[in-house]
Design a protein around this motif. Structure first.
Motif, PDB file in Angstrom:
ATOM      1  N   LEU A  92      52.047  61.668  13.630  1.00 43.49           N
ATOM      2  CA  LEU A  92      51.526  62.303  14.832  1.00 43.49           C
ATOM      3  C   LEU A  92      52.669  62.710  15.735  1.00 43.49           C
ATOM      4  CD1 LEU A  92      48.530  60.111  16.060  1.00 43.49           C
ATOM      5  CD2 LEU A  92      48.439  62.472  15.296  1.00 43.49           C
ATOM      6  N   LYS A  97      38.823  64.149  18.423  1.00 42.80           N
ATOM      7  CA  LYS A  97      39.716  64.676  17.396  1.00 42.80           C
ATOM      8  C   LYS A  97      39.089  65.920  16.764  1.00 42.80           C
ATOM      9  CE  LYS A  97      37.782  61.598  13.898  1.00 42.80           C
ATOM     10  NZ  LYS A  97      38.029  60.461  12.964  1.00 42.80           N
ATOM     11  N   ASN A 115      41.924  59.324   9.605  1.00 39.61           N
ATOM     12  CA  ASN A 115      43.280  58.870   9.852  1.00 39.61           C
ATOM     13  C   ASN A 115      43.649  58.742  11.310  1.00 39.61           C
ATOM     14  OD1 ASN A 115      44.284  58.191   7.435  1.00 39.61           O
ATOM     15  ND2 ASN A 115      45.355  60.092   7.042  1.00 39.61           N
ATOM     16  N   GLU A 116      42.677  58.532  12.178  1.00 41.53           N
ATOM     17  CA  GLU A 116      43.065  58.305  13.563  1.00 41.53           C
ATOM     18  C   GLU A 116      43.846  57.013  13.656  1.00 41.53           C
ATOM     19  OE1 GLU A 116      38.775  57.901  14.531  1.00 41.53           O
ATOM     20  OE2 GLU A 116      39.514  56.413  15.952  1.00 41.53           O
ATOM     21  N   GLN A 117      44.795  57.002  14.561  1.00 36.06           N
ATOM     22  CA  GLN A 117      45.647  55.833  14.729  1.00 36.06           C
ATOM     23  C   GLN A 117      45.139  54.975  15.877  1.00 36.06           C
ATOM     24  OE1 GLN A 117      49.832  56.830  14.829  1.00 36.06           O
ATOM     25  NE2 GLN A 117      49.658  58.155  13.033  1.00 36.06           N
ATOM     26  N   PHE A 118      45.155  53.689  15.654  1.00 36.76           N
ATOM     27  CA  PHE A 118      44.753  52.705  16.659  1.00 36.76           C
ATOM     28  C   PHE A 118      46.016  52.043  17.183  1.00 36.76           C
ATOM     29  CE2 PHE A 118      40.186  52.755  16.028  1.00 36.76           C
ATOM     30  CZ  PHE A 118      40.083  53.381  14.799  1.00 36.76           C
ATOM     31  N   PHE A 119      46.129  51.956  18.491  1.00 38.99           N
ATOM     32  CA  PHE A 119      47.364  51.500  19.113  1.00 38.99           C
ATOM     33  C   PHE A 119      47.244  50.089  19.672  1.00 38.99           C
ATOM     34  CE2 PHE A 119      50.253  55.093  19.193  1.00 38.99           C
ATOM     35  CZ  PHE A 119      49.425  56.115  18.790  1.00 38.99           C
ATOM     36  N   TYR A 139      44.299  61.441  23.121  1.00 41.64           N
ATOM     37  CA  TYR A 139      44.252  60.011  23.361  1.00 41.64           C
ATOM     38  C   TYR A 139      44.260  59.773  24.871  1.00 41.64           C
ATOM     39  CZ  TYR A 139      45.252  58.591  18.534  1.00 41.64           C
ATOM     40  OH  TYR A 139      45.174  58.354  17.187  1.00 41.64           O
ATOM     41  N   LEU A 167      41.534  56.618  21.217  1.00 44.36           N
ATOM     42  CA  LEU A 167      41.177  57.977  20.849  1.00 44.36           C
ATOM     43  C   LEU A 167      40.025  58.476  21.705  1.00 44.36           C
ATOM     44  CD1 LEU A 167      41.800  60.208  18.728  1.00 44.36           C
ATOM     45  CD2 LEU A 167      39.859  59.303  17.434  1.00 44.36           C
ATOM     46  N   PHE A 211      53.325  63.704  19.628  1.00 43.58           N
ATOM     47  CA  PHE A 211      52.652  63.561  20.908  1.00 43.58           C
ATOM     48  C   PHE A 211      53.273  64.460  21.970  1.00 43.58           C
ATOM     49  CE2 PHE A 211      49.720  59.976  20.703  1.00 43.58           C
ATOM     50  CZ  PHE A 211      50.051  59.407  19.485  1.00 43.58           C
ATOM     51  N   LYS A 237      48.205  51.776   6.674  1.00 45.51           N
ATOM     52  CA  LYS A 237      49.331  52.454   7.325  1.00 45.51           C
ATOM     53  C   LYS A 237      49.617  51.858   8.689  1.00 45.51           C
ATOM     54  CE  LYS A 237      48.204  56.726   4.941  1.00 45.51           C
ATOM     55  NZ  LYS A 237      47.686  58.093   5.054  1.00 45.51           N
ATOM     56  N   HIS A 267      45.194  49.736  26.075  1.00 50.04           N
ATOM     57  CA  HIS A 267      45.819  50.406  24.944  1.00 50.04           C
ATOM     58  C   HIS A 267      45.540  51.899  24.985  1.00 50.04           C
ATOM     59  CE1 HIS A 267      45.128  46.627  22.225  1.00 50.04           C
ATOM     60  NE2 HIS A 267      45.209  46.286  23.476  1.00 50.04           N
ATOM     61  N   LEU A 268      46.361  52.667  24.302  1.00 49.92           N
ATOM     62  CA  LEU A 268      46.009  54.034  23.960  1.00 49.92           C
ATOM     63  C   LEU A 268      44.752  54.010  23.097  1.00 49.92           C
ATOM     64  CD1 LEU A 268      49.259  55.880  22.810  1.00 49.92           C
ATOM     65  CD2 LEU A 268      47.635  56.696  24.502  1.00 49.92           C
ATOM     66  N   TYR A 287      56.221  53.430  17.484  1.00 46.78           N
ATOM     67  CA  TYR A 287      56.625  54.522  18.348  1.00 46.78           C
ATOM     68  C   TYR A 287      57.484  53.972  19.479  1.00 46.78           C
ATOM     69  CZ  TYR A 287      52.955  57.418  16.243  1.00 46.78           C
ATOM     70  OH  TYR A 287      52.171  58.138  15.378  1.00 46.78           O
ATOM     71  N   ASP A 326      60.705  60.258  13.007  1.00 45.73           N
ATOM     72  CA  ASP A 326      61.361  61.472  13.473  1.00 45.73           C
ATOM     73  C   ASP A 326      62.526  61.191  14.404  1.00 45.73           C
ATOM     74  OD1 ASP A 326      58.014  62.160  13.887  1.00 45.73           O
ATOM     75  OD2 ASP A 326      59.198  63.013  12.252  1.00 45.73           O
ATOM     76  N   TYR A 328      57.530  53.993   9.983  1.00 42.67           N
ATOM     77  CA  TYR A 328      56.165  53.901   9.503  1.00 42.67           C
ATOM     78  C   TYR A 328      56.138  53.268   8.129  1.00 42.67           C
ATOM     79  CZ  TYR A 328      57.167  58.392   7.106  1.00 42.67           C
ATOM     80  OH  TYR A 328      57.712  59.390   6.352  1.00 42.67           O
ATOM     81  N   PHE A 384      39.335  68.084  13.106  1.00 39.09           N
ATOM     82  CA  PHE A 384      39.888  68.206  11.753  1.00 39.09           C
ATOM     83  C   PHE A 384      39.523  69.540  11.133  1.00 39.09           C
ATOM     84  CE2 PHE A 384      42.054  64.388  10.349  1.00 39.09           C
ATOM     85  CZ  PHE A 384      41.793  63.538  11.389  1.00 39.09           C
ATOM     86  N   LYS A 431      48.762  66.333  14.237  1.00 40.18           N
ATOM     87  CA  LYS A 431      49.161  65.833  12.920  1.00 40.18           C
ATOM     88  C   LYS A 431      49.237  67.004  11.971  1.00 40.18           C
ATOM     89  CE  LYS A 431      46.414  63.202  10.269  1.00 40.18           C
ATOM     90  NZ  LYS A 431      46.478  63.692   8.887  1.00 40.18           N
ATOM     91  N   TYR A 435      53.375  52.853   4.603  1.00 39.85           N
ATOM     92  CA  TYR A 435      52.120  53.217   3.958  1.00 39.85           C
ATOM     93  C   TYR A 435      51.488  52.034   3.233  1.00 39.85           C
ATOM     94  CZ  TYR A 435      53.080  58.140   4.902  1.00 39.85           C
ATOM     95  OH  TYR A 435      53.330  59.354   5.509  1.00 39.85           O
ATOM     96  N   PHE A 490      44.339  65.832  18.318  1.00 41.03           N
ATOM     97  CA  PHE A 490      43.777  64.629  18.934  1.00 41.03           C
ATOM     98  C   PHE A 490      44.048  64.641  20.443  1.00 41.03           C
ATOM     99  CE2 PHE A 490      43.433  62.220  14.901  1.00 41.03           C
ATOM    100  CZ  PHE A 490      44.293  62.939  14.102  1.00 41.03           C
ATOM    101  N   LEU A 531      55.750  60.078  23.052  1.00 43.10           N
ATOM    102  CA  LEU A 531      55.897  59.009  22.084  1.00 43.10           C
ATOM    103  C   LEU A 531      56.649  59.598  20.888  1.00 43.10           C
ATOM    104  CD1 LEU A 531      53.102  58.262  23.597  1.00 43.10           C
ATOM    105  CD2 LEU A 531      52.707  56.847  21.602  1.00 43.10           C
ATOM    106  N   LEU A 558      57.928  58.774  16.940  1.00 45.58           N
ATOM    107  CA  LEU A 558      57.790  57.886  15.799  1.00 45.58           C
ATOM    108  C   LEU A 558      59.168  57.428  15.336  1.00 45.58           C
ATOM    109  CD1 LEU A 558      55.715  56.794  13.675  1.00 45.58           C
ATOM    110  CD2 LEU A 558      56.365  58.764  12.280  1.00 45.58           C
TER     111      LEU A 558
END
Lengths: 115, 112
Positions: B100, B49, A102-106, B36, B46, B102, A31, B43-44, A35, A59, A48, B51, B94, A50, B34, A43, A45
């Protein structure tokens, strides 16, 4: 080292030019996300994906387009840049599968200025 | 529509002071939460988090956050901040989809 890269980091361009913002990740993530962030704002979105050949609008409505021909690459294109496109663009990626991973890495972001 | 509110835009603290950054969200269903952090020029990344399970979540660098479902909140805390904690902090939510949402971020400045 697994990471997510964005180029260029900064771009100043004239109105009407076509630009492509590059985003690549070496983490094997399915994925990927784009943003848009204006100063002092959330931020949002804008796109995206998949997986390969999958792209969806986010959005926030955007005049940009994206493509996902390869897993690791998710470029964003503006056909005709305008001053209203001035913003910071952040790319992110995440694992598929179990949502708990599912954490997002930027990436570091591209700061775009359109004159 | 879902929204995330971070009421503190800029917080200035002296070293060793305690920190609490507020985060509230508007969504009635199941959420993943989350925090961040973006250090200057980086970078941003984490911080922590949530769940499911224990609503008190421990993150990196001594940060923790507590999910209070009845208050739709996920406040970030640290008992004693350091100068190196100077950064911008973003809360994110989320929902059922994979996207996500923010908050606007809180800039933390720690004075040595």
């Amino acid at each position: 080292e697994a990471d997510i890269y964005q180029t260029p980091r900064y771009l100043v361009i004239g109105t009407g030019k076509k630009i492509t913002l590059e985003c690549s990740q070496t983490m094997g993530h399915d994925k990927m996300y784009w943003y848009q962030q204006d100063p002092g704002m959330e931020l949002h979105l804008i796109h995206y994906s998949y997986g390969v050949n999958s792209t969806e609008k986010g959005d926030l409505s955007s005049e940009s387009t994206v493509s996902r021909i390869r897993t690791e690459h998710f470029p964003l294109t503006l056909e005709s840049a305008r001053p209203s496109h001035t913003s910071q663009y952040l790319c992110a990626s995440s694992h598929g599968g179990d949502p708990s991973y599912n954490e997002q890495f930027f990436g570091p972001g591209t700061r775009l200025t359109v004159l | 529509a879902q929204s995330v509110s971070q009421h503190n835009h800029h917080v200035i603290l002296s070293e060793a002071a305690s920190l609490e950054l507020g985060c509230n969200y508007s969504y009635g269903g199941t959420v993943n939460l989350f925090w961040y952090v973006q250090y200057p020029g980086q970078h941003l990344q984490l911080l922590l988090k949530y769940f499911s399970g224990d609503p008190l979540v421990k993150g990196i660098k001594g940060f923790e956050a507590e999910f209070i479902k009845s208050k739709f909140s996920f406040n970030l805390r640290k008992p004693s901040v350091q100068w190196s904690d100077t950064a911008e902090y973003f809360c994110a939510v989320k929902t059922g989809a994979n996207n996500l949402f923010f908050g606007t971020g809180t800039r933390l400045t720690v004075i040595p």
